[in-house]
Design a protein around this motif. Structure first.
Motif, PDB file in Angstrom:
ATOM      1  N   MET A   1     -10.720  14.617   2.087  1.00  0.00           N
ATOM      2  CA  MET A   1      -9.313  14.885   2.402  1.00  0.00           C
ATOM      3  C   MET A   1      -9.175  15.900   3.541  1.00  0.00           C
ATOM      4  SD  MET A   1      -6.268  13.983   1.490  1.00  0.00           S
ATOM      5  CE  MET A   1      -4.583  14.547   1.617  1.00  0.00           C
ATOM      6  N   PHE A   2     -10.017  16.956   3.509  1.00  0.00           N
ATOM      7  CA  PHE A   2      -9.929  17.955   4.570  1.00  0.00           C
ATOM      8  C   PHE A   2     -10.332  17.369   5.916  1.00  0.00           C
ATOM      9  CE2 PHE A   2     -10.601  21.099   1.008  1.00  0.00           C
ATOM     10  CZ  PHE A   2      -9.314  21.613   1.066  1.00  0.00           C
ATOM     11  N   LEU A   3     -11.321  16.467   5.922  1.00  0.00           N
ATOM     12  CA  LEU A   3     -11.706  15.817   7.176  1.00  0.00           C
ATOM     13  C   LEU A   3     -10.512  15.075   7.782  1.00  0.00           C
ATOM     14  CD1 LEU A   3     -15.196  14.411   6.148  1.00  0.00           C
ATOM     15  CD2 LEU A   3     -14.800  15.993   8.060  1.00  0.00           C
ATOM     16  N   ARG A   4      -9.799  14.342   6.958  1.00  0.00           N
ATOM     17  CA  ARG A   4      -8.663  13.555   7.444  1.00  0.00           C
ATOM     18  C   ARG A   4      -7.492  14.442   7.840  1.00  0.00           C
ATOM     19  NH1 ARG A   4      -6.641   9.395   3.410  1.00  0.00           N
ATOM     20  NH2 ARG A   4      -5.538   8.640   5.254  1.00  0.00           N
ATOM     21  N   SER A   5      -7.193  15.442   7.008  1.00  0.00           N
ATOM     22  CA  SER A   5      -6.034  16.286   7.309  1.00  0.00           C
ATOM     23  C   SER A   5      -6.270  17.138   8.544  1.00  0.00           C
ATOM     24  CB  SER A   5      -5.689  17.167   6.107  1.00  0.00           C
ATOM     25  OG  SER A   5      -6.734  18.067   5.809  1.00  0.00           O
ATOM     26  N   ASN A   6      -7.512  17.621   8.730  1.00  0.00           N
ATOM     27  CA  ASN A   6      -7.812  18.378   9.940  1.00  0.00           C
ATOM     28  C   ASN A   6      -7.683  17.510  11.178  1.00  0.00           C
ATOM     29  OD1 ASN A   6      -8.346  20.471   8.213  1.00  0.00           O
ATOM     30  ND2 ASN A   6     -10.513  20.655   8.717  1.00  0.00           N
ATOM     31  N   LEU A   7      -8.138  16.260  11.062  1.00  0.00           N
ATOM     32  CA  LEU A   7      -8.020  15.329  12.186  1.00  0.00           C
ATOM     33  C   LEU A   7      -6.556  15.058  12.510  1.00  0.00           C
ATOM     34  CD1 LEU A   7      -9.412  13.428  14.218  1.00  0.00           C
ATOM     35  CD2 LEU A   7      -9.404  11.666  12.435  1.00  0.00           C
ATOM     36  N   ALA A   8      -5.753  14.843  11.465  1.00  0.00           N
ATOM     37  CA  ALA A   8      -4.330  14.565  11.672  1.00  0.00           C
ATOM     38  C   ALA A   8      -3.617  15.772  12.284  1.00  0.00           C
ATOM     39  CB  ALA A   8      -3.679  14.186  10.338  1.00  0.00           C
ATOM     40  N   GLU A   9      -4.019  16.970  11.871  1.00  0.00           N
ATOM     41  CA  GLU A   9      -3.358  18.184  12.352  1.00  0.00           C
ATOM     42  C   GLU A   9      -3.794  18.579  13.755  1.00  0.00           C
ATOM     43  OE1 GLU A   9      -3.302  22.999  11.339  1.00  0.00           O
ATOM     44  OE2 GLU A   9      -3.957  21.569   9.803  1.00  0.00           O
ATOM     45  N   ASN A 179       0.439   9.245   2.940  1.00  0.00           N
ATOM     46  CA  ASN A 179       1.143   9.299   1.646  1.00  0.00           C
ATOM     47  C   ASN A 179       0.310   9.956   0.553  1.00  0.00           C
ATOM     48  OD1 ASN A 179      -0.768   7.362   1.238  1.00  0.00           O
ATOM     49  ND2 ASN A 179       0.645   5.742   0.584  1.00  0.00           N
ATOM     50  N   THR A 180      -0.630  10.820   0.938  1.00  0.00           N
ATOM     51  CA  THR A 180      -1.496  11.492  -0.026  1.00  0.00           C
ATOM     52  C   THR A 180      -1.461  12.999   0.215  1.00  0.00           C
ATOM     53  OG1 THR A 180      -2.985   9.584  -0.122  1.00  0.00           O
ATOM     54  CG2 THR A 180      -3.848  11.686  -0.920  1.00  0.00           C
ATOM     55  N   ILE A 181      -1.410  13.779  -0.875  1.00  0.00           N
ATOM     56  CA  ILE A 181      -1.492  15.231  -0.739  1.00  0.00           C
ATOM     57  C   ILE A 181      -2.591  15.773  -1.644  1.00  0.00           C
ATOM     58  CG2 ILE A 181       0.942  15.497  -0.148  1.00  0.00           C
ATOM     59  CD1 ILE A 181       1.402  16.588  -2.981  1.00  0.00           C
ATOM     60  N   GLN A 182      -3.093  16.924  -1.265  1.00  0.00           N
ATOM     61  CA  GLN A 182      -4.044  17.647  -2.103  1.00  0.00           C
ATOM     62  C   GLN A 182      -3.374  18.924  -2.585  1.00  0.00           C
ATOM     63  OE1 GLN A 182      -8.230  17.990  -0.922  1.00  0.00           O
ATOM     64  NE2 GLN A 182      -8.067  20.183  -1.291  1.00  0.00           N
ATOM     65  N   VAL A 183      -3.274  19.057  -3.885  1.00  0.00           N
ATOM     66  CA  VAL A 183      -2.639  20.225  -4.488  1.00  0.00           C
ATOM     67  C   VAL A 183      -3.632  21.381  -4.512  1.00  0.00           C
ATOM     68  CG1 VAL A 183      -1.559  21.126  -6.597  1.00  0.00           C
ATOM     69  CG2 VAL A 183      -1.193  18.735  -5.911  1.00  0.00           C
ATOM     70  N   ASP A 211       9.394  11.829  -4.446  1.00  0.00           N
ATOM     71  CA  ASP A 211      10.716  11.503  -3.921  1.00  0.00           C
ATOM     72  C   ASP A 211      10.735  11.500  -2.395  1.00  0.00           C
ATOM     73  OD1 ASP A 211      11.604  11.339  -6.516  1.00  0.00           O
ATOM     74  OD2 ASP A 211      12.527  13.330  -6.534  1.00  0.00           O
ATOM     75  N   ASN A 212       9.757  12.177  -1.793  1.00  0.00           N
ATOM     76  CA  ASN A 212       9.663  12.228  -0.333  1.00  0.00           C
ATOM     77  C   ASN A 212       8.663  11.218   0.222  1.00  0.00           C
ATOM     78  OD1 ASN A 212      11.556  14.329   0.008  1.00  0.00           O
ATOM     79  ND2 ASN A 212      10.009  15.887  -0.411  1.00  0.00           N
ATOM     80  N   GLY A 213       8.226  10.277  -0.631  1.00  0.00           N
ATOM     81  CA  GLY A 213       7.383   9.190  -0.153  1.00  0.00           C
ATOM     82  C   GLY A 213       5.901   9.319  -0.409  1.00  0.00           C
ATOM     83  N   VAL A 214       5.457  10.430  -1.002  1.00  0.00           N
ATOM     84  CA  VAL A 214       4.038  10.586  -1.314  1.00  0.00           C
ATOM     85  C   VAL A 214       3.692   9.683  -2.490  1.00  0.00           C
ATOM     86  CG1 VAL A 214       2.245  12.197  -2.074  1.00  0.00           C
ATOM     87  CG2 VAL A 214       3.990  12.942  -0.435  1.00  0.00           C
ATOM     88  N   ARG A 215       2.534   9.057  -2.434  1.00  0.00           N
ATOM     89  CA  ARG A 215       2.156   8.095  -3.469  1.00  0.00           C
ATOM     90  C   ARG A 215       0.918   8.497  -4.259  1.00  0.00           C
ATOM     91  NH1 ARG A 215       6.447   7.292  -3.264  1.00  0.00           N
ATOM     92  NH2 ARG A 215       7.658   5.512  -2.551  1.00  0.00           N
ATOM     93  N   CYS A 216       0.133   9.440  -3.758  1.00  0.00           N
ATOM     94  CA  CYS A 216      -1.111   9.806  -4.436  1.00  0.00           C
ATOM     95  C   CYS A 216      -1.352  11.299  -4.291  1.00  0.00           C
ATOM     96  CB  CYS A 216      -2.281   9.023  -3.830  1.00  0.00           C
ATOM     97  SG  CYS A 216      -3.890   9.345  -4.595  1.00  0.00           S
TER      98      CYS A 216
END
Length: 254
Positions: A1-9, A179-183, A211-216
């Motif tokens: 997840m961090f690999l993807r989120s860092n890339l997106a950011e 559509n994925t978040i890490q808590v 409600d904001n569209g996150v699915r996982c």
């Protein structure tokens, strides 16, 4: 997840910001078999479902770089660190935590609502971040705590659950991609624990995200009690995640 989120950011080739990451793709027969990352702040990341035969070939790409720690699936971290000559010592933090996932369609929710942090929460957040760091084995310095408080006040990622007008728990988002978040950063003060606030604050956070569209959603449970609390709102275990933090920075020697 961090690999993807860092890339997106941060994208590729960015040299600014703690989350900016240098990536190495391992290819075999034109297929990507593994992805390795090293952030500018010094954290190694890995996604390697299949064993890579010669991990030592990574060393020339990162020789001379300082490493503060690493995270990823336990077996994968256990393979990569020795290959890079970065074996943890007894004073280093090495922690394996249950990795949990939840399809938000299956979320069991209550009626709680959360509020954003405000300027009046500064002292509370300072105390909570200090306690959170100690309990997770990552005692934050005064500067770290001040930085976290200021970030919480600005970015809006930290949210608070109240009971009878008093703050009783906080939660945050460590990473988000599509559509994925890490808590992460879930904390309940000792004085009000064992009342279900940890489960409730996460459930309310995820209901809002859904409600904001996150699915996982994914998260790591710090202990058995936390794992049971998250299971009560629908999370299920899919693996084990390892966090390694070096007591002093290590250098990759080429």
């Amino acid at each position: 997840m961090f690999l993807r989120s860092n890339l997106a950011e941060c994208g590729i080739g960015n040299r600014e910001g703690a989350h900016a990451t240098d990536y190495i793709l391992w290819r075999e027969d034109d297929d990507i078999r593994a992805v390795f990352g090293l952030t500018r702040s010094g954290y190694l990341l890995v996604q390697m479902p299949d064993r890579v035969p010669d991990l030592a070939t990574l060393i020339p790409f990162w020789a001379g770089r300082h490493v503060l720690g690493m995270s990823g699936a336990s077996d994968q971290v256990g393979n990569v660190l020795p290959a890079l000559g970065l074996l943890p010592d007894q004073d280093d933090l090495v922690e394996d935590e249950p990795l949990l996932v939840l399809d938000l369609h299956d979320l069991a929710t209550g009626d709680d609502t959360l509020r954003a942090v405000c300027s009046g929460d500064g002292d509370i957040l300072s105390n909570w971040f200090c306690s959170y760091g100690k309990e997770t084995g990552l005692p934050f310095s005064k500067v770290d705590i001040e930085r976290r408080v200021q970030s919480a006040l600005v970015d809006g990622l930290v949210q608070i659950l109240e009971s009878e007008g008093q703050p009783v728990a906080m939660t945050s988002v460590n990473a988000a991609v599509e559509n994925t978040i890490q808590v992460g950063g879930v904390f309940v003060p000792r004085s009000v624990r064992n009342r279900g606030y940890g489960r409730r604050v996460v459930a309310a956070q995820l209901a809002q995200a859904r409600d904001n569209g996150v699915r996982c959603a994914i998260l790591f449970a710090a202990n058995k009690a936390a794992e049971a609390a998250y299971a009560a709102i629908g999370f299920r275990r899919i693996g084990t995640y390892r966090v390694v933090m070096f007591n002093t920075p290590r250098t990759i020697v080429g």
